[in-house]
Design an enzyme around this catalytic site. Structure first.
Site, short mmCIF file in Angstrom:
data_model
loop_
_atom_site.label_atom_id
_atom_site.label_comp_id
_atom_site.label_asym_id
_atom_site.label_seq_id
_atom_site.Cartn_x
_atom_site.Cartn_y
_atom_site.Cartn_z
N PHE A 118 64.47 -27.19 -62.37
CA PHE A 118 64.18 -26.17 -61.38
C PHE A 118 63.41 -25.03 -62.05
CE2 PHE A 118 66.98 -28.46 -58.75
CZ PHE A 118 67.00 -27.92 -57.47
N PHE B 114 76.33 -39.14 -53.04
CA PHE B 114 77.09 -38.11 -53.74
C PHE B 114 77.21 -38.44 -55.23
CE2 PHE B 114 78.86 -37.63 -49.29
CZ PHE B 114 78.11 -36.50 -49.00
N LYS C 20 69.18 -36.15 -55.96
CA LYS C 20 69.34 -37.56 -56.34
C LYS C 20 68.30 -38.45 -55.66
CE LYS C 20 73.29 -39.17 -55.21
NZ LYS C 20 72.90 -39.77 -53.92
N TRP D 85 59.80 -33.47 -58.31
CA TRP D 85 59.58 -32.70 -57.08
C TRP D 85 58.18 -32.10 -57.11
CZ3 TRP D 85 58.08 -28.13 -55.06
CH2 TRP D 85 58.42 -27.87 -53.73
N LYS E 202 73.09 -30.49 -44.28
CA LYS E 202 72.74 -31.18 -45.52
C LYS E 202 71.25 -31.49 -45.64
CE LYS E 202 73.76 -35.38 -48.16
NZ LYS E 202 72.44 -35.99 -48.05
N ALA F 109 79.13 -41.70 -48.28
CA ALA F 109 79.92 -42.10 -49.45
C ALA F 109 81.27 -41.41 -49.52
CB ALA F 109 79.13 -41.82 -50.72
N ARG G 114 69.02 -45.45 -48.44
CA ARG G 114 69.69 -45.43 -47.14
C ARG G 114 68.83 -44.70 -46.12
NH1 ARG G 114 74.87 -42.29 -48.56
NH2 ARG G 114 73.37 -41.41 -50.03
N THR H 62 65.43 -37.53 -54.50
CA THR H 62 64.13 -37.14 -55.05
C THR H 62 63.88 -37.84 -56.39
OG1 THR H 62 64.29 -35.00 -53.94
CG2 THR H 62 62.71 -35.16 -55.74
#
Length: 562
Positions: free
Chosen positions: A387, A307, A77, A415, A111, A279, A100, A79
């Site tokens: 991906f 999230f 998210k 990415w 994480k 979150a 954030r 990214t």
């Protein structure tokens, strides 16, 4: 994906990127050197004077990036948020990103950081993921200064008649440290304080973090700090920071931390990175000051909420947007084929194999989040974060599923390709904005009862059937409404992995009940927290934390930071 990109880590890409002096980034949005306070060559804070003088400017359009429920397969998210901002920049739009700040807990745990990935990152990545400009340290210090002042009040005669068994304010540290969840303080005799049970939250779970992120200015910050409930007295009435008379001291400790931080992406798109509540245990959004300031400086603001849409986006829309008084114009829902297959019932080690059936089953999770965004009256675009393991048939299937349900959808490759890989998504978002179909409104009026608001969230956002309240929660609801807190919005603390309060139930469960075990007043932040499941406000470290791979060379260059 070309081989050169495949073998480079995020930190290698970041360290090889060429940054511009931050004054050059400031100039892109019409700021001068006098408008910023430099933290070295590549970081700056916006001065209070700058923020104040921007208030009369017209606001740009706010685009919220959210996602499906996260899985160990990854969604990307942050990214996609960075990549979309870079893509709009490539299209010569005046854009700012608002993110954030990462917490050291997940950074050194499991994480990871929160600066994006690959060629869609904010820089300087090392600084942002570590101590940055010291905001989290200031919040930690303010939190613990308050704890010390409470204990000193007990020691010096307890004029407020605080019941030491009912002190709800905890200490904080910005690390995952399970050993500190429950502690005893004040041992060692009369000179060492009053013995009592205590505990630590991770800094991002401190109410001061939420307060800083929802405050509109220093005056509002001080007001919110004063409203924070720290304990109950022997008559079981709430005791606040204002009663203790220390909101001014806490605001003084936070006077620099409240200023948003200006940085840049790899492609030199301006970004404000500020605040970082989780979150799943708080409201999960960057600061109101950063988002609103970005909207005054740019025509488009790309921001994110933590999230899935059941957590961050719900809280962004029901709590943050309502408190800040702005209306987002469009939403991007990030999904990956890998994650959807996990939601469809297969394990992580099987993700490399084509599985169209699992993808079809997992699509229901995405469909629920799309329905949730629709319920707020907002248009959206689905961003498929591509991906290398995605097969042609899987991509074709997902695109057809989105088309069948009339979901605008675009493949993104940010990415690998940065802004170039997000151009199709950016153009789709611009088309949505041009149609001007946003008719945003929160899901519930504040006049609803606490039970009604919680039930609305569970049924409309999670797709649940019922809510059960523990005996303790029922008693707290009656008390909170008697204290005059019934008209506040609700912040549900819940697992991020599932639409339910059970992290093992992936996909789109139906006919389930969510149990609210207790409530927590965050009166300074301006919401009531409803605790479900076994969500903890102090996480623990995994068996092999990311810290084991981290190092620094003799020149001070970080190693192993993602």
């Amino acid at each position: 994906m070309n081989a050169n990109v495949k073998h480079k880590s995020d930190i290698e890409i970041a360290q090889n990127a060429k940054m511009l002096p931050i004054i050059k980034i400031a100039e892109q949005v019409g700021l001068t050197e006098d408008d910023i306070e430099l933290y070295g060559k590549y970081k700056a804070k916006l001065s209070s004077e700058t923020i104040n003088k921007l208030q009369t400017k017209q606001s740009g359009k706010i685009i919220l990036v959210t996602a499906i429920n996260p899985t160990p397969a990854g969604e990307g998210k942050s990214t996609v948020t960075v990549g979309l901002g870079d893509a709009l920049h490539k299209l010569h739009k005046k854009v700012m990103i608002a993110l954030r700040e990462p917490s050291l807990g997940p950074t050194m745990g499991i994480k990871g950081g929160a600066t994006g990935g690959g060629y869609a990152q904010v820089l300087p990545m090392e600084d942002i993921n570590l101590h940055f400009t010291g905001d989290f340290h200031a919040i930690t210090t303010a939190n613990n200064a308050l704890a010390a002042l409470i204990d000193n009040h007990l020691q010096q005669g307890n004029e407020l008649r605080i019941d030491q068994r009912r002190i709800v304010w905890k200490r904080a540290v910005d690390l995952n440290d399970r050993a500190l969840r429950k502690v005893i303080v004040g041992l060692g005799g009369p000179l060492q304080g009053v013995p009592r049970e205590d505990g630590f939250d991770i800094t991002v779970a401190s109410e001061i973090m939420a307060v800083l992120c929802l405050a509109t200015d220093l005056r509002d910050l001080k007001r919110r700090l004063g409203n924070m409930v720290i304990a109950y007295n022997i008559e079981k009435e709430p005791v606040t920071v204002g009663d203790l008379g220390v909101e001014g001291a806490l605001a003084l400790l936070l006077k620099e931390a409240i200023k948003p931080n200006l940085v840049q992406t790899i492609e030199h798109t301006p970004a404000l990175v500020h605040g970082g509540p989780f979150a799943n245990i708080a409201h999960g959004c960057n600061s109101v000051i950063a988002t609103t300031t970005a909207s005054k400086l740019a025509d488009y603001v790309v921001t994110e909420a933590g999230f899935g849409a059941d957590l961050g986006a719900e809280k962004f829309l029901n709590i943050k947007a309502r408190a800040a008084g702005f209306k987002p114009e469009a939403v991007v829902i990030v999904a990956t084929i890998r994650a959807l297959k996990m939601h469809g019932g297969i394990s992580k080690n099987e993700l490399g194999k084509e599985n169209v059936n699992a993808l079809v089953n997992g699509f229901e999770n995405l469909r629920k989040h799309a329905e949730t965004i629709n319920s707020f009256g907002l248009p959206f675009v689905v961003a498929i974060n591509k991906f290398v393991s995605d097969t042609e048939q899987e991509i074709k299937t997902l695109l057809e599923l989105c088309e069948k349900h009339q979901f605008p959808v675009e493949l993104t490759e940010v990415w690998e390709k940065g802004g170039e890989g997000g151009l199709a998504l950016a153009k789709s978002v611009l088309q949505v904005l041009e149609k001007n179909e946003a008719n945003f409104s929160p899901l519930y009026p504040l006049s609803d009862s606490i039970e009604e608001k919680i039930t609305t969230i569970v049924q409309t956002v999670y797709g649940g059937k019922n809510v059960e309240f523990s005996t303790k929660a029922k008693k707290q609801i009656a008390d909170f409404e008697a204290f005059g807190w019934g008209n506040l919005p609700i912040c549900i603390a819940k697992t991020q992995y599932s639409l339910t309060d059970d992290p093992g139930k992936l996909g789109r469960p139906t006919d389930f009940t969510v149990t609210v075990r207790e409530l927590k007043p965050s009166i300074g932040a301006g919401f009531i927290v409803a605790l479900t499941g076994d969500v903890m406000t102090m996480p623990g470290l995994p068996k092999a934390p990311a810290a084991l791979k981290m190092d620094v060379d003799e020149n001070g260059k970080a190693i192993g930071l993602f």
